[in-house]
Design a protein around this motif. Sequence first.
Motif, PDB file in Angstrom:
ATOM      1  N   ARG A 126       6.511  -5.512   9.960  1.00  0.00           N
ATOM      2  CA  ARG A 126       7.774  -6.239  10.014  1.00  0.00           C
ATOM      3  C   ARG A 126       8.800  -5.560  10.913  1.00  0.00           C
ATOM      4  NH1 ARG A 126       8.176  -6.641   5.064  1.00  0.00           N
ATOM      5  NH2 ARG A 126       9.479  -4.841   4.593  1.00  0.00           N
ATOM      6  N   HIS A 127       8.835  -4.230  10.910  1.00  0.00           N
ATOM      7  CA  HIS A 127       9.873  -3.507  11.644  1.00  0.00           C
ATOM      8  C   HIS A 127       9.442  -3.086  13.046  1.00  0.00           C
ATOM      9  CE1 HIS A 127      12.576  -3.393   8.222  1.00  0.00           C
ATOM     10  NE2 HIS A 127      11.590  -2.964   7.461  1.00  0.00           N
ATOM     11  N   LEU A 128       8.130  -2.983  13.266  1.00  0.00           N
ATOM     12  CA  LEU A 128       7.630  -2.589  14.582  1.00  0.00           C
ATOM     13  C   LEU A 128       6.922  -3.786  15.191  1.00  0.00           C
ATOM     14  CD1 LEU A 128       6.237   0.939  13.657  1.00  0.00           C
ATOM     15  CD2 LEU A 128       8.441   0.397  14.707  1.00  0.00           C
ATOM     16  N   ARG A 129       7.524  -4.368  16.220  1.00  0.00           N
ATOM     17  CA  ARG A 129       7.025  -5.633  16.770  1.00  0.00           C
ATOM     18  C   ARG A 129       5.732  -5.470  17.555  1.00  0.00           C
ATOM     19  NH1 ARG A 129       9.374  -9.267  13.636  1.00  0.00           N
ATOM     20  NH2 ARG A 129      11.637  -8.953  13.500  1.00  0.00           N
ATOM     21  N   GLN A 130       5.512  -4.293  18.153  1.00  0.00           N
ATOM     22  CA  GLN A 130       4.306  -4.087  18.940  1.00  0.00           C
ATOM     23  C   GLN A 130       3.129  -3.777  18.008  1.00  0.00           C
ATOM     24  OE1 GLN A 130       4.964  -1.107  21.913  1.00  0.00           O
ATOM     25  NE2 GLN A 130       6.634  -2.235  22.913  1.00  0.00           N
ATOM     26  N   PRO A 131       2.058  -4.570  18.056  1.00  0.00           N
ATOM     27  CA  PRO A 131       0.941  -4.363  17.124  1.00  0.00           C
ATOM     28  C   PRO A 131       0.323  -2.971  17.201  1.00  0.00           C
ATOM     29  CG  PRO A 131       0.754  -6.488  18.221  1.00  0.00           C
ATOM     30  CD  PRO A 131       1.859  -5.753  18.911  1.00  0.00           C
ATOM     31  N   VAL A 132       0.193  -2.423  18.408  1.00  0.00           N
ATOM     32  CA  VAL A 132      -0.421  -1.093  18.536  1.00  0.00           C
ATOM     33  C   VAL A 132       0.444  -0.036  17.869  1.00  0.00           C
ATOM     34  CG1 VAL A 132      -1.177   0.673  20.175  1.00  0.00           C
ATOM     35  CG2 VAL A 132      -1.592  -1.754  20.667  1.00  0.00           C
ATOM     36  N   LEU A 133       1.758  -0.113  18.101  1.00  0.00           N
ATOM     37  CA  LEU A 133       2.672   0.846  17.481  1.00  0.00           C
ATOM     38  C   LEU A 133       2.707   0.678  15.974  1.00  0.00           C
ATOM     39  CD1 LEU A 133       4.725   3.086  18.029  1.00  0.00           C
ATOM     40  CD2 LEU A 133       6.494   1.329  18.271  1.00  0.00           C
ATOM     41  N   ALA A 134       2.702  -0.545  15.500  1.00  0.00           N
ATOM     42  CA  ALA A 134       2.704  -0.793  14.053  1.00  0.00           C
ATOM     43  C   ALA A 134       1.436  -0.265  13.406  1.00  0.00           C
ATOM     44  CB  ALA A 134       2.865  -2.289  13.787  1.00  0.00           C
ATOM     45  N   ARG A 135       0.301  -0.445  14.078  1.00  0.00           N
ATOM     46  CA  ARG A 135      -0.970   0.044  13.531  1.00  0.00           C
ATOM     47  C   ARG A 135      -0.994   1.568  13.487  1.00  0.00           C
ATOM     48  NH1 ARG A 135      -4.014  -1.945  17.124  1.00  0.00           N
ATOM     49  NH2 ARG A 135      -3.950  -4.065  16.239  1.00  0.00           N
ATOM     50  N   ALA A 136      -0.481   2.200  14.536  1.00  0.00           N
ATOM     51  CA  ALA A 136      -0.455   3.665  14.560  1.00  0.00           C
ATOM     52  C   ALA A 136       0.464   4.213  13.472  1.00  0.00           C
ATOM     53  CB  ALA A 136      -0.008   4.154  15.934  1.00  0.00           C
ATOM     54  N   ALA A 137       1.636   3.604  13.325  1.00  0.00           N
ATOM     55  CA  ALA A 137       2.569   4.059  12.284  1.00  0.00           C
ATOM     56  C   ALA A 137       1.984   3.845  10.900  1.00  0.00           C
ATOM     57  CB  ALA A 137       3.896   3.321  12.426  1.00  0.00           C
ATOM     58  N   LYS A 138       1.307   2.726  10.708  1.00  0.00           N
ATOM     59  CA  LYS A 138       0.681   2.440   9.410  1.00  0.00           C
ATOM     60  C   LYS A 138      -0.326   3.520   9.039  1.00  0.00           C
ATOM     61  CE  LYS A 138      -2.797  -0.296   9.328  1.00  0.00           C
ATOM     62  NZ  LYS A 138      -3.685  -1.478   9.424  1.00  0.00           N
ATOM     63  N   HIS A 139      -1.226   3.844   9.950  1.00  0.00           N
ATOM     64  CA  HIS A 139      -2.256   4.836   9.642  1.00  0.00           C
ATOM     65  C   HIS A 139      -1.662   6.233   9.490  1.00  0.00           C
ATOM     66  CE1 HIS A 139      -5.895   2.441   9.753  1.00  0.00           C
ATOM     67  NE2 HIS A 139      -5.418   1.801  10.806  1.00  0.00           N
ATOM     68  N   LEU A 140      -0.611   6.526  10.230  1.00  0.00           N
ATOM     69  CA  LEU A 140       0.042   7.825  10.068  1.00  0.00           C
ATOM     70  C   LEU A 140       0.657   7.950   8.680  1.00  0.00           C
ATOM     71  CD1 LEU A 140       1.020  10.531  11.212  1.00  0.00           C
ATOM     72  CD2 LEU A 140       3.031   9.326  12.126  1.00  0.00           C
ATOM     73  N   LEU A 141       1.361   6.912   8.244  1.00  0.00           N
ATOM     74  CA  LEU A 141       1.963   6.949   6.908  1.00  0.00           C
ATOM     75  C   LEU A 141       0.891   6.934   5.827  1.00  0.00           C
ATOM     76  CD1 LEU A 141       4.967   4.508   7.460  1.00  0.00           C
ATOM     77  CD2 LEU A 141       5.044   6.995   7.200  1.00  0.00           C
ATOM     78  N   TRP A 142      -0.174   6.167   6.030  1.00  0.00           N
ATOM     79  CA  TRP A 142      -1.284   6.193   5.083  1.00  0.00           C
ATOM     80  C   TRP A 142      -1.857   7.605   4.961  1.00  0.00           C
ATOM     81  CZ3 TRP A 142      -4.910   1.374   6.086  1.00  0.00           C
ATOM     82  CH2 TRP A 142      -4.261   0.216   5.645  1.00  0.00           C
ATOM     83  N   ALA A 143      -2.025   8.282   6.086  1.00  0.00           N
ATOM     84  CA  ALA A 143      -2.602   9.629   6.066  1.00  0.00           C
ATOM     85  C   ALA A 143      -1.681  10.607   5.338  1.00  0.00           C
ATOM     86  CB  ALA A 143      -2.862  10.103   7.498  1.00  0.00           C
ATOM     87  N   VAL A 144      -0.365  10.483   5.551  1.00  0.00           N
ATOM     88  CA  VAL A 144       0.582  11.378   4.872  1.00  0.00           C
ATOM     89  C   VAL A 144       0.535  11.159   3.365  1.00  0.00           C
ATOM     90  CG1 VAL A 144       3.038  11.908   4.574  1.00  0.00           C
ATOM     91  CG2 VAL A 144       2.104  11.593   6.874  1.00  0.00           C
ATOM     92  N   VAL A 145       0.565   9.895   2.944  1.00  0.00           N
ATOM     93  CA  VAL A 145       0.513   9.591   1.507  1.00  0.00           C
ATOM     94  C   VAL A 145      -0.808  10.061   0.914  1.00  0.00           C
ATOM     95  CG1 VAL A 145       0.459   7.724  -0.183  1.00  0.00           C
ATOM     96  CG2 VAL A 145       2.103   7.653   1.689  1.00  0.00           C
ATOM     97  N   ALA A 146      -1.917   9.816   1.615  1.00  0.00           N
ATOM     98  CA  ALA A 146      -3.226  10.208   1.098  1.00  0.00           C
ATOM     99  C   ALA A 146      -3.338  11.724   0.983  1.00  0.00           C
ATOM    100  CB  ALA A 146      -4.328   9.663   2.005  1.00  0.00           C
ATOM    101  N   LEU A 147      -2.848  12.464   1.993  1.00  0.00           N
ATOM    102  CA  LEU A 147      -2.926  13.921   1.947  1.00  0.00           C
ATOM    103  C   LEU A 147      -2.084  14.481   0.799  1.00  0.00           C
ATOM    104  CD1 LEU A 147      -3.900  16.568   3.179  1.00  0.00           C
ATOM    105  CD2 LEU A 147      -1.923  16.502   4.722  1.00  0.00           C
ATOM    106  N   TRP A 148      -0.869  13.964   0.647  1.00  0.00           N
ATOM    107  CA  TRP A 148      -0.033  14.464  -0.438  1.00  0.00           C
ATOM    108  C   TRP A 148      -0.584  14.068  -1.807  1.00  0.00           C
ATOM    109  CZ3 TRP A 148       2.770  18.393  -0.753  1.00  0.00           C
ATOM    110  CH2 TRP A 148       3.666  18.570  -1.819  1.00  0.00           C
ATOM    111  N   THR A 149      -1.274  12.939  -1.877  1.00  0.00           N
ATOM    112  CA  THR A 149      -1.940  12.552  -3.116  1.00  0.00           C
ATOM    113  C   THR A 149      -3.061  13.534  -3.447  1.00  0.00           C
ATOM    114  OG1 THR A 149      -1.448  10.215  -2.690  1.00  0.00           O
ATOM    115  CG2 THR A 149      -3.176  10.694  -4.287  1.00  0.00           C
ATOM    116  N   GLY A 150      -3.821  13.940  -2.425  1.00  0.00           N
ATOM    117  CA  GLY A 150      -4.862  14.937  -2.652  1.00  0.00           C
ATOM    118  C   GLY A 150      -4.295  16.264  -3.101  1.00  0.00           C
ATOM    119  N   VAL A 151      -3.183  16.698  -2.501  1.00  0.00           N
ATOM    120  CA  VAL A 151      -2.547  17.943  -2.912  1.00  0.00           C
ATOM    121  C   VAL A 151      -2.060  17.844  -4.350  1.00  0.00           C
ATOM    122  CG1 VAL A 151      -0.578  19.469  -2.481  1.00  0.00           C
ATOM    123  CG2 VAL A 151      -1.911  18.585  -0.558  1.00  0.00           C
ATOM    124  N   THR A 152      -1.465  16.717  -4.711  1.00  0.00           N
ATOM    125  CA  THR A 152      -0.960  16.533  -6.069  1.00  0.00           C
ATOM    126  C   THR A 152      -2.089  16.553  -7.079  1.00  0.00           C
ATOM    127  OG1 THR A 152       0.865  15.203  -5.201  1.00  0.00           O
ATOM    128  CG2 THR A 152       0.395  15.007  -7.546  1.00  0.00           C
TER     129      THR A 152
END
Length: 339
Positions: free
Chosen positions: A99-125
């Motif tokens: 919704r906030h990033l109009r370019q599909p490539v940029l939105a996809r990259a941001a999505k996977h980056l945030l997914w990776a951060v959440v997943a890593l911190w979930t593993g640490v927790t």
Amino acid sequence: MPHWRPLLSAALLAAFYALPWLRWNGRQALLFDLPGRRFDLFGLTLWPQDLGVLLGLLAVMATSLVLLTSLAGRVWCGHGCPQTLWSRLFRWIEQATARHLRQPVLARAAKHLLWAVVALWTGVTFVGLFSPMQTLVGTLWPPAWSGWETFWVAFYALATWGNAGFLRQQVCIDLCPFARICPSLCDADTPQVQYDARRGEPRGPRAHGLGAVRQRGRGLLDAVSASDYAFRAAHPALAGPMPHFPADRLGDCVDCGACVAACPMALDVRSGPHVDCIACGACVDACNTQMRAWQFPAGLLRHASTARMQQRRTRWLRPRTLTALITLLMLLGVGLHRL
């Protein structure tokens, strides 16, 4: 959408991430210290000889889940299961970046980056429940984790990333053992997401302003005709095409597809109760939003038992609920006696 559903999800996720940071009498409040052979549970310390207490707690939790499912339906699956919570979080990230990033490539990259951060911190927790969290985070960079700590952080992070990001429906349908048990815990008196076919059928688009079936005097269909129309709409290859109905004879379902689009399991509850439905209420919220937009009464989709939909009285005390309740009381009685 009711505000309590996203708030409940946020509260449960926050509770998980906060658990390893809680302190009790100078120690981590919840810590399964396997090398030290002690389990700290909010002031209660269990040693290897107390294994029976831990098994008893697990039995109480399992029996409580059985009783809750029998009485209230798949409340755990729809609102408390980690798979549901993290899938909802990952889906929210996916929608927010698109919704906030109009370019599909940029939105996809941001999505996977945030997914990776959440997943890593979930593993640490998660590992922080087995290794002291302060020590684990204190050596986060440069990393000084043991081999097992590194393995389990990476394993749980990858599991979170894969299950919540890609295998959302497949985990619930194919991998979850509790989902396979649920049908045997539910019966005609167990609430589940139901479609009021007598009011909604025959479905179809129409112009605004016609009013709901009760407002324009059409009333509810008989149960046989409603079931027949619902079956025809769900199985056109078997039942053949639906007959044409004038707009004033249509039901309240405008066939907008909002319920199917909102369902995390990609189900259409209008075709009948599904064993794979996790009763999260997303389709109910989407349908009620459409009903309000058309100025129709809400409740075309709702949580109700089959008995309630058939205008029969719901029985709360029945053999399976009594069995689970008696088992739970016996386990609690034995546990209190031992303590």
